[in-house]
Design a protein around this motif. Structure first.
Motif, PDB file in Angstrom:
ATOM      1  N   VAL A  86      54.306  53.493  95.860  1.00 39.86           N
ATOM      2  CA  VAL A  86      55.344  54.489  95.641  1.00 39.86           C
ATOM      3  C   VAL A  86      54.794  55.625  94.783  1.00 39.86           C
ATOM      4  O   VAL A  86      53.740  55.501  94.166  1.00 39.86           O
ATOM      5  N   HIS A  87      55.523  56.724  94.765  1.00 45.01           N
ATOM      6  CA  HIS A  87      55.209  57.825  93.851  1.00 45.01           C
ATOM      7  C   HIS A  87      55.849  57.477  92.514  1.00 45.01           C
ATOM      8  O   HIS A  87      57.048  57.647  92.327  1.00 45.01           O
ATOM      9  N   GLN A  88      55.061  56.968  91.598  1.00 45.67           N
ATOM     10  CA  GLN A  88      55.588  56.386  90.363  1.00 45.67           C
ATOM     11  C   GLN A  88      56.058  57.472  89.399  1.00 45.67           C
ATOM     12  O   GLN A  88      55.340  58.428  89.114  1.00 45.67           O
ATOM     13  N   VAL A  89      57.283  57.283  88.888  1.00 41.72           N
ATOM     14  CA  VAL A  89      57.894  58.312  88.045  1.00 41.72           C
ATOM     15  C   VAL A  89      58.499  57.731  86.770  1.00 41.72           C
ATOM     16  O   VAL A  89      59.320  58.366  86.127  1.00 41.72           O
ATOM     17  N   GLY A 110      43.844  55.783  92.505  1.00 40.55           N
ATOM     18  CA  GLY A 110      44.919  56.738  92.292  1.00 40.55           C
ATOM     19  C   GLY A 110      44.706  58.072  92.969  1.00 40.55           C
ATOM     20  O   GLY A 110      43.858  58.869  92.551  1.00 40.55           O
ATOM     21  N   HIS A 111      45.489  58.346  94.025  1.00 40.79           N
ATOM     22  CA  HIS A 111      45.428  59.654  94.667  1.00 40.79           C
ATOM     23  C   HIS A 111      45.938  60.743  93.735  1.00 40.79           C
ATOM     24  O   HIS A 111      45.671  61.928  93.948  1.00 40.79           O
ATOM     25  N   GLY A 112      46.684  60.364  92.699  1.00 40.00           N
ATOM     26  CA  GLY A 112      47.175  61.340  91.740  1.00 40.00           C
ATOM     27  C   GLY A 112      46.131  61.809  90.763  1.00 40.00           C
ATOM     28  O   GLY A 112      46.370  62.731  89.980  1.00 40.00           O
ATOM     29  N   ASP A 135      59.539  53.028  91.251  1.00 42.50           N
ATOM     30  CA  ASP A 135      58.531  52.325  90.470  1.00 42.50           C
ATOM     31  C   ASP A 135      58.434  50.841  90.797  1.00 42.50           C
ATOM     32  O   ASP A 135      57.754  50.105  90.090  1.00 42.50           O
ATOM     33  N   GLU A 140      55.769  58.558 103.917  1.00 47.23           N
ATOM     34  CA  GLU A 140      55.630  59.228 102.633  1.00 47.23           C
ATOM     35  C   GLU A 140      56.033  58.262 101.524  1.00 47.23           C
ATOM     36  O   GLU A 140      56.904  57.400 101.720  1.00 47.23           O
ATOM     37  N   LYS A 141      55.424  58.422 100.356  1.00 52.68           N
ATOM     38  CA  LYS A 141      55.748  57.551  99.236  1.00 52.68           C
ATOM     39  C   LYS A 141      57.048  58.009  98.577  1.00 52.68           C
ATOM     40  O   LYS A 141      57.141  59.157  98.131  1.00 52.68           O
ATOM     41  N   ARG A 176      59.892  58.278  95.614  1.00 50.02           N
ATOM     42  CA  ARG A 176      59.841  58.314  94.147  1.00 50.02           C
ATOM     43  C   ARG A 176      60.562  57.072  93.625  1.00 50.02           C
ATOM     44  O   ARG A 176      61.789  56.957  93.708  1.00 50.02           O
TER      45      ARG A 176
END
Length: 250
Positions: free
Chosen positions: A66-69, A35-37, A88, A83-84, A86
């Motif tokens: 993806v940028h999971q939201v 996880g880069h987050g 899921d 770019e990822k 937003r």
């Protein structure tokens, strides 16, 4: 240490639910934190992700995510993304791409229609599952030629009901949607309830008409040697937690 990769014979595409074993991270992230987050060192996370890409047989930039939201959004991809977005969930019919999602108690769900050559991956926490991310993934696969009755969907390591304690207001969110959802809750201590996230996910997949759906029956909270868990880290008052990765490719 070599990577530990959970697979199922029922899922007809190259895939893996990766445990935390075999990674380069240390401390609370010890193992394969992808996880880069997280607050883990970016270069170490990149090493871990490169190991996953190698295991999946793709280049690191072809391991897509993806940028999971916690949304019900599923997107179609056919090439590496700069770019990822937003979202899921991802779906593709393009060979050579590995679709991935991250989790640490939420459901990682991998999909495949072998006949149509279409795959998908979804991150389904309680909010995403309630709002329809699993159904959206199947719908997106259909746009690429998949037939839902031919889709196999597998839920990977997730928090189990015995470990998922929630309050009455949480249950209200489900009851407001459908009173029948009460069956996914059992009584806990006091006013607490225990929620069956994988059971709920399986129900949503089957109601969506997929040909086969199952859960690997691994509980992330209950097995710290193999899995990261947001809830376990929170209970232990740890500063952060690692993210597991699940991936699938044609």
């Amino acid at each position: 240490m070599t990577l530990e990769i959970l697979t199922l014979d029922s899922l007809p595409a190259k895939h893996g639910f990766f445990t935390r074993r075999g990674g380069a991270s240390s401390g609370v992230f010890s193992g394969l934190n992808c996880g880069h987050g997280s607050t883990d060192q970016a270069e170490i996370v990149a090493i871990n992700r490169a190991r996953v890409a190698e295991a999946m047989g793709v280049a690191p930039d072809h391991l897509l995510g993806v940028h999971q939201v916690h949304s019900p959004t599923a997107i179609v991809v056919d090439s590496p993304m700069p770019e990822k977005p937003r979202a899921d969930a991802l779906v593709t019919a393009t060979p050579g791409l590995a679709l991935s999602v991250l989790s640490a108690d939420c459901q990682p769900v991998l999909f495949a229609d072998a006949q149509a050559g279409v795959i998908g991956a979804a991150h389904a926490g309680w909010r995403g599952a309630l709002d329809g991310v699993l159904e959206a993934t199947v719908d997106a696969m259909e746009t690429l030629g998949a037939a839902r009755e031919n889709v196999v969907a597998v839920i990977g390591p997730s928090i189990s009901q015995r470990a998922y304690e929630v309050g009455p207001e949480f249950m209200d969110s489900f009851m407001d949607n459908d009173p029948d959802f009460a069956r996914y809750f059992i009584n806990g201590t006091g006013d607490r309830l225990l929620f069956d996230l994988p059971g709920f996910g399986l129900n949503r997949l089957r109601a969506a008409g997929v040909g086969h759906a199952e859960w690997t029956r691994h509980c992330t909270f209950s097995d710290p040697d193999r899995f990261y868990s947001y809830r376990r880290a929170t209970h232990a008052k740890e500063a952060d937690y690692g993210r597991l990765i699940a991936a699938i490719t044609l």
